[in-house]
Structure formats: structure tokens, C-alpha cells
Design a protein around this motif. Sequence first.
Motif, PDB file in Angstrom:
ATOM      1  N   UNK A  51      -7.212  -5.213 -12.533  1.00 20.42           N
ATOM      2  CA  UNK A  51      -7.863  -6.532 -12.651  1.00 20.42           C
ATOM      3  C   UNK A  51      -7.064  -7.611 -11.936  1.00 20.42           C
ATOM      4  N   UNK A  52      -5.750  -7.598 -12.122  1.00 21.99           N
ATOM      5  CA  UNK A  52      -4.915  -8.618 -11.483  1.00 21.99           C
ATOM      6  C   UNK A  52      -5.007  -8.517  -9.961  1.00 21.99           C
ATOM      7  N   UNK A  53      -4.914  -7.300  -9.423  1.00 19.12           N
ATOM      8  CA  UNK A  53      -4.935  -7.124  -7.969  1.00 19.12           C
ATOM      9  C   UNK A  53      -6.299  -7.377  -7.349  1.00 19.12           C
ATOM     10  N   UNK A  72       3.640   8.455 -16.081  1.00 20.36           N
ATOM     11  CA  UNK A  72       2.409   8.281 -15.311  1.00 20.36           C
ATOM     12  C   UNK A  72       2.621   7.152 -14.303  1.00 20.36           C
ATOM     13  N   UNK A  73       1.697   7.066 -13.347  1.00 19.87           N
ATOM     14  CA  UNK A  73       1.759   6.021 -12.324  1.00 19.87           C
ATOM     15  C   UNK A  73       0.859   4.853 -12.717  1.00 19.87           C
ATOM     16  N   UNK A  74       1.376   3.650 -12.574  1.00 22.23           N
ATOM     17  CA  UNK A  74       0.603   2.438 -12.875  1.00 22.23           C
ATOM     18  C   UNK A  74      -0.034   1.829 -11.631  1.00 22.23           C
ATOM     19  N   UNK A  75       0.361   2.294 -10.449  1.00 22.56           N
ATOM     20  CA  UNK A  75      -0.173   1.790  -9.182  1.00 22.56           C
ATOM     21  C   UNK A  75      -0.284   2.956  -8.224  1.00 22.56           C
ATOM     22  N   UNK A  76      -1.405   3.023  -7.508  1.00 24.86           N
ATOM     23  CA  UNK A  76      -1.610   4.034  -6.473  1.00 24.86           C
ATOM     24  C   UNK A  76      -2.242   3.405  -5.255  1.00 24.86           C
ATOM     25  N   UNK A  77      -2.661   4.242  -4.347  1.00 24.35           N
ATOM     26  CA  UNK A  77      -3.217   3.769  -3.087  1.00 24.35           C
ATOM     27  C   UNK A  77      -4.434   2.881  -3.237  1.00 24.35           C
ATOM     28  N   UNK A  78      -5.367   3.247  -4.109  1.00 25.26           N
ATOM     29  CA  UNK A  78      -6.587   2.443  -4.278  1.00 25.26           C
ATOM     30  C   UNK A  78      -6.271   1.037  -4.777  1.00 25.26           C
ATOM     31  N   UNK A  79      -5.399   0.937  -5.772  1.00 32.50           N
ATOM     32  CA  UNK A  79      -5.048  -0.390  -6.290  1.00 32.50           C
ATOM     33  C   UNK A  79      -4.229  -1.167  -5.262  1.00 32.50           C
ATOM     34  N   UNK A  80      -3.408  -0.459  -4.493  1.00 30.88           N
ATOM     35  CA  UNK A  80      -2.661  -1.114  -3.432  1.00 30.88           C
ATOM     36  C   UNK A  80      -3.582  -1.758  -2.403  1.00 30.88           C
ATOM     37  N   UNK A  81      -4.681  -1.072  -2.087  1.00 26.57           N
ATOM     38  CA  UNK A  81      -5.665  -1.639  -1.151  1.00 26.57           C
ATOM     39  C   UNK A  81      -6.237  -2.936  -1.721  1.00 26.57           C
ATOM     40  N   UNK A  82      -6.529  -2.974  -3.017  1.00 27.33           N
ATOM     41  CA  UNK A  82      -7.005  -4.222  -3.633  1.00 27.33           C
ATOM     42  C   UNK A  82      -5.978  -5.333  -3.424  1.00 27.33           C
ATOM     43  N   UNK A  83      -4.693  -4.996  -3.596  1.00 27.48           N
ATOM     44  CA  UNK A  83      -3.644  -5.998  -3.404  1.00 27.48           C
ATOM     45  C   UNK A  83      -3.643  -6.571  -1.998  1.00 27.48           C
ATOM     46  N   UNK A  84      -3.787  -5.705  -1.008  1.00 24.79           N
ATOM     47  CA  UNK A  84      -3.822  -6.160   0.385  1.00 24.79           C
ATOM     48  C   UNK A  84      -5.079  -6.994   0.635  1.00 24.79           C
ATOM     49  N   UNK A  85      -6.237  -6.495   0.203  1.00 25.93           N
ATOM     50  CA  UNK A  85      -7.498  -7.212   0.427  1.00 25.93           C
ATOM     51  C   UNK A  85      -7.502  -8.592  -0.203  1.00 25.93           C
TER      52      UNK A  85
END
Length: 158
Positions: A51-53, A72-85
Motif C-alpha cells: 500500500x505504501x509503495x 519471509x520476504x517483505x519486499x520483492x520484485x513486484x513491490x519494487x516496481x511499484x516503488x519505482x513507478x
Amino acid sequence: MATFTPTTDLSDAHPEARVLAPLFRDFGGRVRFQGTAVTLRVEENNPLVRSALQTPGQGKVLVVDGGGSLNCALLGGNLGVFGVENGWEGVIINGCVRDAAELRELDLGVRALAAFPRRSGKREEGQQNIPVTFAGVTIAPGDLICGDEDGILVLAGN
């Protein structure tokens, strides 16, 4: 991104600056990043990170206290893309990330304790915009975060 000041210069000019213990690995495509802290505290669930990203992040760094969990992982590639966008400068995870190769290709600063292939839970629970403490430092919403090759430094916000 605004003009970048190295952490070494900031540390010299501001002896009151707080420096996170050197526990974090660099996973993002952007090694140097700085911005205003937006904070979350979550426990092995990442919907608040998502939500934040998905909100505008120009000039901001998302600081996620995952309790140092290595489960577990809290951030992956899909969420990283949201951050960039959405223009985020960086993400600091007191926990794990996954999709490390994908994160490395993104124009986003990403620091975390480790990479781990298992995804997080999907319960939307946690706390937002609160002070978080990890790696020997308390980070409050609005603090200035600066990360580079030498570490992560925090200056009190106004």
C-alpha cells in the motif's frame, strides 16, 4: 533525486547524526539514495508495504521494521516496481527481500538484512507512521535518511 550528500560528509558535519549498525545488504539498482522517512512496523505480512509503495513517494524512503525476521520476504520484485513507478527514493527493510536479481535492475535504493525466497503473509496488519527502532537507531516519520556505499545515516526531521 535532489543533490546527494555522502554519508561520510553528513557524519562529519553533523556529529549528532545516527548511523544504523552495518547489518544491511544492498539489493537495489540505486546504491545512493536519500529522502524523508515514512515508517511501518509489520510482522511477516507485507500488505502495508504494498500500500505504501503504491502511493506517491517522491523524496521519500520507506523504512520497514519487520522485527528482523528471517522467515519471509517483505519486499520483492513486484513491490519494487511499484516503488519505482511511484517515485520512491529507497526502501530499508529490517527483514528480508526476495527476487534479488529483479530488485538489482530497478532504479530504487533497497537495503535489507538478507534475501529469502519465501513470501510473506497477506494479513493487512501492522502500524504506520510511528517511530521504529532497529540496528541501534530510532527512526521517526519525517527524519532524513541517507544511504550509500558507506552505510545508512539518519538526521532528525524538522
